[in-house]
Write an enzyme that holds these catalytic residues in place. Structure first.
Site, PDB file in Angstrom:
ATOM      1  N   VAL A 157      37.077  55.282  26.334  1.00 51.29           N
ATOM      2  CA  VAL A 157      37.836  56.217  25.513  1.00 51.29           C
ATOM      3  C   VAL A 157      37.846  57.612  26.148  1.00 51.29           C
ATOM      4  O   VAL A 157      38.908  58.216  26.346  1.00 51.29           O
ATOM      5  CB  VAL A 157      37.256  56.276  24.076  1.00 51.29           C
ATOM      6  N   LYS A 210      32.757  42.845   7.600  1.00 51.21           N
ATOM      7  CA  LYS A 210      31.880  42.957   8.756  1.00 51.21           C
ATOM      8  C   LYS A 210      30.855  41.839   8.664  1.00 51.21           C
ATOM      9  O   LYS A 210      30.562  41.349   7.561  1.00 51.21           O
ATOM     10  CB  LYS A 210      31.162  44.317   8.733  1.00 51.21           C
ATOM     11  N   GLY A 233      30.916  61.964  26.857  1.00 50.09           N
ATOM     12  CA  GLY A 233      31.091  60.516  27.037  1.00 50.09           C
ATOM     13  C   GLY A 233      32.367  60.230  27.803  1.00 50.09           C
ATOM     14  O   GLY A 233      33.465  60.591  27.364  1.00 50.09           O
ATOM     15  N   GLY A 274      33.468  57.074  28.956  1.00 48.35           N
ATOM     16  CA  GLY A 274      33.657  55.624  29.021  1.00 48.35           C
ATOM     17  C   GLY A 274      35.128  55.307  28.890  1.00 48.35           C
ATOM     18  O   GLY A 274      36.000  56.081  29.298  1.00 48.35           O
TER      19      GLY A 274
HETATM   20  P1  NAI Z   1      31.839  53.075  26.532  1.00 48.32           P
HETATM   21  O1  NAI Z   1      30.562  52.330  26.441  1.00 48.32           O
HETATM   22  O2  NAI Z   1      32.903  52.619  27.471  1.00 48.32           O
HETATM   23  O3  NAI Z   1      31.551  54.610  26.897  1.00 48.32           O
HETATM   24  C1  NAI Z   1      30.563  55.384  26.310  1.00 48.32           C
HETATM   25  C2  NAI Z   1      30.170  56.447  27.326  1.00 48.32           C
HETATM   26  O4  NAI Z   1      29.250  57.343  26.719  1.00 48.32           O
HETATM   27  C3  NAI Z   1      29.479  55.861  28.559  1.00 48.32           C
HETATM   28  O5  NAI Z   1      30.072  56.393  29.717  1.00 48.32           O
HETATM   29  C4  NAI Z   1      28.032  56.310  28.389  1.00 48.32           C
HETATM   30  O6  NAI Z   1      27.365  56.491  29.626  1.00 48.32           O
HETATM   31  C5  NAI Z   1      28.208  57.625  27.649  1.00 48.32           C
HETATM   32  N1  NAI Z   1      27.043  58.120  26.942  1.00 48.32           N
HETATM   33  C6  NAI Z   1      26.091  57.419  26.274  1.00 48.32           C
HETATM   34  N2  NAI Z   1      25.163  58.252  25.767  1.00 48.32           N
HETATM   35  C7  NAI Z   1      25.554  59.508  26.094  1.00 48.32           C
HETATM   36  C8  NAI Z   1      25.018  60.797  25.848  1.00 48.32           C
HETATM   37  N3  NAI Z   1      23.878  60.978  25.186  1.00 48.32           N
HETATM   38  N4  NAI Z   1      25.673  61.863  26.330  1.00 48.32           N
HETATM   39  C9  NAI Z   1      26.819  61.709  27.048  1.00 48.32           C
HETATM   40  N5  NAI Z   1      27.367  60.516  27.313  1.00 48.32           N
HETATM   41  C10 NAI Z   1      26.732  59.418  26.846  1.00 48.32           C
HETATM   42  O7  NAI Z   1      32.390  53.150  25.048  1.00 48.32           O
HETATM   43  P2  NAI Z   1      33.872  53.469  24.560  1.00 48.32           P
HETATM   44  O8  NAI Z   1      34.598  52.201  24.351  1.00 48.32           O
HETATM   45  O9  NAI Z   1      34.474  54.529  25.419  1.00 48.32           O
HETATM   46  O10 NAI Z   1      33.586  54.059  23.110  1.00 48.32           O
HETATM   47  C11 NAI Z   1      33.166  55.400  22.933  1.00 48.32           C
HETATM   48  C12 NAI Z   1      32.934  55.659  21.460  1.00 48.32           C
HETATM   49  O11 NAI Z   1      34.130  55.387  20.737  1.00 48.32           O
HETATM   50  C13 NAI Z   1      31.847  54.774  20.815  1.00 48.32           C
HETATM   51  O12 NAI Z   1      31.187  55.524  19.818  1.00 48.32           O
HETATM   52  C14 NAI Z   1      32.651  53.649  20.189  1.00 48.32           C
HETATM   53  O13 NAI Z   1      31.954  53.071  19.103  1.00 48.32           O
HETATM   54  C15 NAI Z   1      33.880  54.420  19.732  1.00 48.32           C
HETATM   55  N6  NAI Z   1      35.064  53.582  19.556  1.00 48.32           N
HETATM   56  C16 NAI Z   1      35.578  52.881  20.615  1.00 48.32           C
HETATM   57  C17 NAI Z   1      36.700  52.103  20.445  1.00 48.32           C
HETATM   58  C18 NAI Z   1      37.308  51.353  21.585  1.00 48.32           C
HETATM   59  O14 NAI Z   1      38.404  50.805  21.379  1.00 48.32           O
HETATM   60  N7  NAI Z   1      36.721  51.292  22.749  1.00 48.32           N
HETATM   61  C19 NAI Z   1      37.359  51.975  19.123  1.00 48.32           C
HETATM   62  C20 NAI Z   1      36.790  52.822  18.094  1.00 48.32           C
HETATM   63  C21 NAI Z   1      35.663  53.569  18.324  1.00 48.32           C
END
Ligand code: NAI
Length: 346
Positions: free
Chosen positions: A184, A80, A180, A182
């Site tokens: 995922v 990292k 969440g 997003g």
């Molecule tokens: P993203 O940024 O697309 O989505 C995150 C979502 O969580 C957003 O819709 C946001 O508004 C929401 N959010 C933030 N704070 C919140 C809260 N307090 N309560 C409810 N919702 C809340 O991120 P993504 O890519 O979907 O990733 C989600 C998680 O998975 C993160 O922790 C990320 O580190 C982890 N992750 C993602 C990977 C990927 O390939 N995208 C790979 C491995 C882990």
């Protein structure tokens, strides 16, 4: 404090400090292990309070990457990098190019990808100076959006968990709380709904909640309530440290399976979940789809091979659950042990 005395120092193979006076770059690259392959992990740019805070972060995150890649069965080690600075004001082309030189100084033992503070537009700039970079869209080599594959891995991992704990072969009829929506969480919701699950959803972004309610007939829940609501499965897909002293005591779900990184606030919370009869799918195993995507780009695997490896996340988790029961230990500890065993064997 020297690196050797840091509690998070885990006999890392190499920790390199870069202080480039002409560009102003200050960065640390930590290579935890190259036993299984080149150390791979994202670059984080963050306004750390001081060098010690940056060091702690890079030591922890690089070890986490070793474990994540080992459990995904990848020919990659763990590394990292952190760039100290505010991405909004301190990111310059000169610093990114100096950073590329820093990566080159490690001779290919570290391959970088994206993390917090580094956006897709930064990657081609860094790539002008180094070939040890992956995990973004390149001409003829897509690799940027790992969300859909991460969602697929979480889906099969969640199913392995409900099979183990609830004896259910599908998600049909199960109530699943998704925190969440997003890349995922939304992808996961779509797959679960298609299989007939009842969805409870929460997000700080009201538009995303509305979309899930309309598309998946989901019920909207407040962001506070989603963690402790009555349901079969809690799927955290937002931020970290969601499993802590306060939430674990109020948890009604019997399974926790979601993609968010660092779900346990502290290591001991894994044991607390087990003591309360909750089956926890270790985060860095169930969310391995993202790193599998990056590995696929590095090694030029076909889409079919990448998908096959993501689908194997379910089997890996089943093995963790079975061993955790046999040894009467938390799943989080068993996952760490299995990762350490794989690295030691290599
Ligand atoms: P993203 O940024 O697309 O989505 C995150 C979502 O969580 C957003 O819709 C946001 O508004 C929401 N959010 C933030 N704070 C919140 C809260 N307090 N309560 C409810 N919702 C809340 O991120 P993504 O890519 O979907 O990733 C989600 C998680 O998975 C993160 O922790 C990320 O580190 C982890 N992750 C993602 C990977 C990927 O390939 N995208 C790979 C491995 C882990």
């Amino acid at each position: 404090m020297s690196v050797f005395e840091q509690p998070d120092f885990d006999s890392h193979e190499e920790v390199a400090f870069f202080d480039d006076k002409s560009s102003g770059l200050k960065a640390i690259i930590a290579i935890h292990s190259t036993a299984l392959g080149p150390a791979c992990g994202g670059t984080r740019m963050y306004p750390y309070a001081d060098g010690d805070a940056a060091l702690v972060d890079v030591l922890r995150l690089s070890r986490g990457m070793s474990f994540k890649s080992a459990m995904a069965g990848l020919p990659l080690g763990g590394g990292k990098a952190v760039i100290i600075g505010d991405p909004a004001t301190d990111k310059t082309e000169a610093r990114l190019l100096a950073y590329a030189n820093a990566i080159n100084a490690l001779g290919g033992r570290y391959v970088t990808a994206m993390d917090v503070g580094i956006v897709p537009a930064d990657m081609p700039v860094i790539a002008r100076g180094t070939k040890h970079i992956a995990g973004y869209d390149q001409p003829g080599k897509t690799g940027g959006d790992s969300g859909p594959l991460t969602a697929l891995g979480v889906f099969v991992g969640l199913k392995a968990a409900v099979k183990h704990r609830l004896g259910a072969d599908t998600a049909r009829g199960l109530t699943i709380a998704i925190q969440g929506l997003g890349k995922v969480g939304m992808g996961l919701a779509e797959r679960l709904r298609a299989e007939g699950a009842r969805l409870l959803v929460a997000d700080v972004d009201a538009a995303r909640v509305k979309k899930a309610v309309e598309r998946f007939d989901a019920r909207a829940i407040s962001t506070d309530e989603i963690v402790t609501i009555e349901c079969d499965v809690l799927s955290p897909n937002a931020m970290g440290a969601i499993l802590n002293d306060r939430t674990i005591e109020q948890l009604k779900a019997r399974v926790v399976a979601g993609g968010a990184n660092n779900q346990l606030e502290r290591d001991e919370h894994g044991a607390k979940l087990t003591a309360n009869g909750v089956l926890y799918a270790p985060d860095y195993v169930i969310n391995g789809g993202g790193i599998i995507r990056v590995a696929g780009q590095i090694y030029e695997w076909s889409d079919a091979e990448i998908e096959c490896r993501v689908l194997a996340i379910g089997d890996t988790l089943s093995r963790i659950f079975t061993r955790a029961e046999r040894e009467a230990l938390p799943t989080s500890i068993i996952a760490d042990r299995m990762a350490q065993e794989r690295i030691a064997k290599a």
